[in-house]
Design a protein around this motif. Structure first.
Motif, short mmCIF file in Angstrom:
data_model
loop_
_atom_site.label_atom_id
_atom_site.label_comp_id
_atom_site.label_asym_id
_atom_site.label_seq_id
_atom_site.Cartn_x
_atom_site.Cartn_y
_atom_site.Cartn_z
N PHE A 1 51.91 44.73 45.62
CA PHE A 1 50.62 44.63 46.15
C PHE A 1 49.66 43.51 45.42
N CYS A 2 49.92 43.22 44.19
CA CYS A 2 49.31 42.14 43.60
C CYS A 2 49.35 41.00 44.30
N THR A 3 50.49 40.71 44.83
CA THR A 3 50.63 39.22 45.38
C THR A 3 49.65 38.89 46.47
N ALA A 4 49.52 39.89 47.08
CA ALA A 4 48.70 39.82 48.39
C ALA A 4 47.15 39.65 47.99
N THR A 5 46.87 39.73 46.77
CA THR A 5 45.49 39.57 46.52
C THR A 5 45.26 38.43 45.43
N CYS A 6 46.57 37.67 44.97
CA CYS A 6 46.61 36.58 44.36
C CYS A 6 46.24 35.02 44.82
N PRO A 7 45.15 34.50 44.12
CA PRO A 7 44.64 33.23 44.70
C PRO A 7 45.78 32.24 44.67
N THR A 8 46.51 32.23 43.56
CA THR A 8 47.33 30.94 43.52
C THR A 8 48.47 31.27 44.27
N ARG B 1 53.60 39.26 40.37
CA ARG B 1 54.94 39.82 40.15
C ARG B 1 55.79 38.90 39.45
N GLY B 2 55.74 37.70 40.25
CA GLY B 2 56.76 36.54 39.58
C GLY B 2 56.38 36.21 37.98
#
Length: 409
Positions: A30-37, A49-50
């Motif tokens: 879920f975090c990936t969807a809201t990560c700017p980079t 996540r990565g």
């Protein structure tokens, strides 16, 4: 997430903290969807996540590389992922640990070491103010890469002189008094208008965030201890009811003093008390809407755009509070699309990761422009200066705006 720390980290305080954070992660993404980079680069390793996987591998014994370091460097520490995460993963703490571990194992090129040292020592130095004034006077000669970091000189106006029974401490900060001195003075004037006196401790300085996010943990702890020592005489005798921190990025840091110094027997109790007293201005003023409204002299018929700093909405979890207070006072405030995403400032990030930072700024300004505002308000000096360097539209702290509305124009 199943984790088996290598003997180097197993049983250490840092290793135990990281292991507990890693075990909370359930790989959901879920975090990936809201990560700017991640949105800019599309690389799993440039998302939370990565990066969590990279840190886990290093703590389990894998040798980090320059690529590992680069992926961690590209993190803004905006903590949007924490707001999104259903498992409560304390990613901000983990990325700080990961960076320190990797930096200890992977030597940086000389140019990077010099730039990071200059930022840590220069921005927190008493000489920063005079150096900035020189840069403002000679701005045409300033290198292009740094030119938009040099704001136009702005007067601070008068600091209130009335004494009140109610008193608060206020963190002046390191770069803010030089870059935007009116923010602190405006905060003091707003507090004065409702019968609260703002005090500053001359020996207090940087909150510790600059060194913390550049992997100098010992230096950050030293900054925290210095501030605690400067504030303690007033705090110990209950002479102040709060420590008001009007730069939201600093507010996150001060509120974390208790955790950061929890293992220091000389400072743990003091740090916990300081952290408990720390307040963002909107927390302190939230129940003062009626008193503030009574002091308003002008309500400009302007369309205001609000940019919530990541440190306010994700770090301090105070999203929605400033715009709600301004609306209660009768002002029209709108949020842009993607208001949850970082503007690209992120402290020293805008210098060390200039290309990514500028891409995020242009994306943010495009959304803000769609609101056709007369001015943009925010709550963090980094965001304010970063956005202002990309637009001719006025950008200011919301307390500066409120101060204007309380005074004759």
């Amino acid at each position: 997430m199943e984790t088996r720390l290598s003997p180097e980290f197993a049983g250490t305080p840092e290793g135990q903290q990281a292991e507990a954070i890693l075990r909370a992660c359930v790989h959901c993404g879920f975090c990936t969807a809201t990560c700017p980079t991640y949105q800019l680069l599309g690389d799993e390793l440039d998302g939370p996540r990565g990066r969590i996987y990279l840190i886990k591998q290093v703590l389990e014994g894998a040798e980090p590389t320059r690529k590992t370091q680069q992926h961690l460097d590209r993190c803004l520490t905006c903590r949007n992922c924490e707001t999104t995460c259903p498992s409560g993963v304390a990613y901000g703490q983990l990325i700080d640990i990961g960076r320190r571990v990797v930096d200890a194992k992977v030597p940086r090129p000389a140019g990077q070491r010099a730039a990071r040292w200059a930022l840590m020592e220069g921005l927190t130095s008493p000489l920063f103010g005079p150096a900035l004034k020189l840069g403002q006077a000679l701005k045409p000669l300033v290198p292009k890469a740094l030119k938009d970091k040099v704001p136009h000189a702005r007067p601070s106006g008068a600091w209130p002189t009335r004494e009140h029974a109610r008193k608060v401490l206020m963190l002046a900060g390191c770069v803010q008094p030089a870059m935007a001195p009116n923010i602190n003075a405006a905060t003091a004037r707003v507090l004065d208008a409702i019968g609260v006196q703002a005090l500053t401790a001359p020996d207090a300085g940087c909150c510790g965030a600059i060194r913390q996010h550049l992997s100098d943990h010992d230096g950050a702890l030293a900054d925290m201890r210095r501030n605690i020592d400067a504030w303690w005489p007033l705090v110990q005798r209950d002479a102040v009811e709060a420590i008001v921190v009007n730069a939201s990025g600093c507010g996150v840091q001060v509120k974390d003093y208790g955790r950061e110094l929890g293992a220091d027997p000389a400072y743990a109790e003091k740090a916990a008390r300081i952290a408990a007293l720390a307040r963002d201005p909107v927390e302190f003023l939230a129940d003062q809407a009626e008193a503030l409204a009574a002091k308003l002299r002008a309500k400009p018929a302007e369309n205001l755009a609000w940019h919530p700093p990541c440190s306010l909405q994700h770090g301090q979890r105070l999203g929605g509070r400033v715009e709600d207070l301004l609306r209660k006072l009768g002002f029209s405030v709108s949020l842009p699309a993607e208001s949850h995403l970082c503007c690209g400032s992120a402290g020293t990030y805008s210098v060390l990761q200039a290309d990514l930072s500028k891409q995020l700024r242009e994306r943010k300004l495009k959304h803000l422009a769609h609101l056709a505002p007369q001015r943009i308000l925010s709550a963090n000096i980094g965001c304010i200066q970063h956005l202002q360097s990309g637009t001719t539209m006025p950008v200011q702290h919301w307390l500066e705006f409120l101060d204007e509305a309380m005074r004759d124009r």
